[in-house]
Design a protein around this motif. Structure first.
Motif, PDB file in Angstrom:
ATOM      1  N   VAL A  21       0.836  -1.207   0.000  1.00 27.88           N
ATOM      2  CA  VAL A  21       0.000   0.000   0.000  1.00 27.88           C
ATOM      3  C   VAL A  21       0.867   1.251   0.000  1.00 27.88           C
ATOM      4  O   VAL A  21       0.570   2.230  -0.695  1.00 27.88           O
ATOM      5  N   LEU A  43      -1.967  -1.910  -9.162  1.00 31.98           N
ATOM      6  CA  LEU A  43      -3.350  -2.036  -8.706  1.00 31.98           C
ATOM      7  C   LEU A  43      -3.961  -3.384  -9.063  1.00 31.98           C
ATOM      8  O   LEU A  43      -4.627  -4.010  -8.231  1.00 31.98           O
ATOM      9  N   TYR A  57      -8.127   0.261  -2.647  1.00 36.72           N
ATOM     10  CA  TYR A  57      -6.880   0.488  -3.378  1.00 36.72           C
ATOM     11  C   TYR A  57      -7.072   1.534  -4.481  1.00 36.72           C
ATOM     12  O   TYR A  57      -6.202   2.381  -4.701  1.00 36.72           O
ATOM     13  N   SER A  61      -5.080   5.169  -4.459  1.00 37.09           N
ATOM     14  CA  SER A  61      -4.244   5.498  -5.620  1.00 37.09           C
ATOM     15  C   SER A  61      -4.690   6.812  -6.246  1.00 37.09           C
ATOM     16  O   SER A  61      -3.861   7.660  -6.603  1.00 37.09           O
TER      17      SER A  61
END
Length: 202
Positions: A21, A43, A57, A61
């Protein structure tokens, strides 16, 4: 892929790291203004590994991409100002300033068309995000509309990836890899057609 194969492989290893992460945040941030590998490379395997966290996620991002976009915007503005003496010495400043002023004039006359261009550029993977953020800073696109276009364009990309992974799993990644070039060029063609249509109305 041939030019950046090592970087691509390195990013894939980051996706399997316990601190993935953190790497994703860093990659999403620097890709917006300098790094050549898109965050989707990380990803996809991260989402496939934990499909229930796919949208988490995607959102994290996107958040760091927006931060990086602001850095690219500032670099575009200040780098152009800093290079002005050198460009003047090379007798390149006048034509570049003429082009920038023309784009600024078009931006004020056709601001909806400009926002559409920024949105589509952020949406598709062929035009690197760096070009969009730096160019916006050089031309002086208003910051809030700029961020909105990046949010919607990049957001659609990562949210679509998350949705496909949640629905189809590994088949989604295979589908994206197989058709990413076709999708990218199709969006570029649409972008060009919309720009020509919009300016043709004026």
């Amino acid at each position: 892929m041939r030019l950046f194969g090592r970087l691509y492989a390195r990013v894939l290893t980051w996706a399997r790291h316990p601190r993935a992460v953190h790497y994703l945040c860093g990659l999403s941030f620097v890709e917006a203004f300098i790094f050549p590998v898109m965050p989707e490379v990380m990803l996809a395997p991260m989402m496939l590994g934990k499909r229930h966290r796919a949208f988490f996620y995607a959102n994290i991002s996107l958040l760091f991409s927006l931060g990086g976009s602001l850095v690219g915007y500032a670099l575009g503005h200040w780098a152009f100002q800093a290079l002005t003496p050198a460009l003047d010495a090379l007798h390149l400043l006048a034509p570049i300033e003429h082009g920038v002023e023309y784009l600024r004039g078009q931006m004020h006359l056709h601001w909806v068309g400009l926002m559409l261009v920024l949105f589509l550029a952020a949406l598709q993977p062929v035009v690197p995000m760096k070009f969009v953020t730096w160019a916006a800073g050089i031309v002086g696109v208003p910051v809030l509309p700029f961020l909105l276009c990046i949010l919607l364009g990049r957001g659609k990309r990562v949210w679509l990836l998350a949705l496909l992974v949640r629905l189809f799993g590994e088949r989604a990644e295979l589908l994206l890899h197989k058709h990413v070039e076709t999708i990218g060029w199709a969006v570029l063609a649409l972008l060009l057609a919309l720009v020509l249509w919009w300016f043709g109305l004026r």
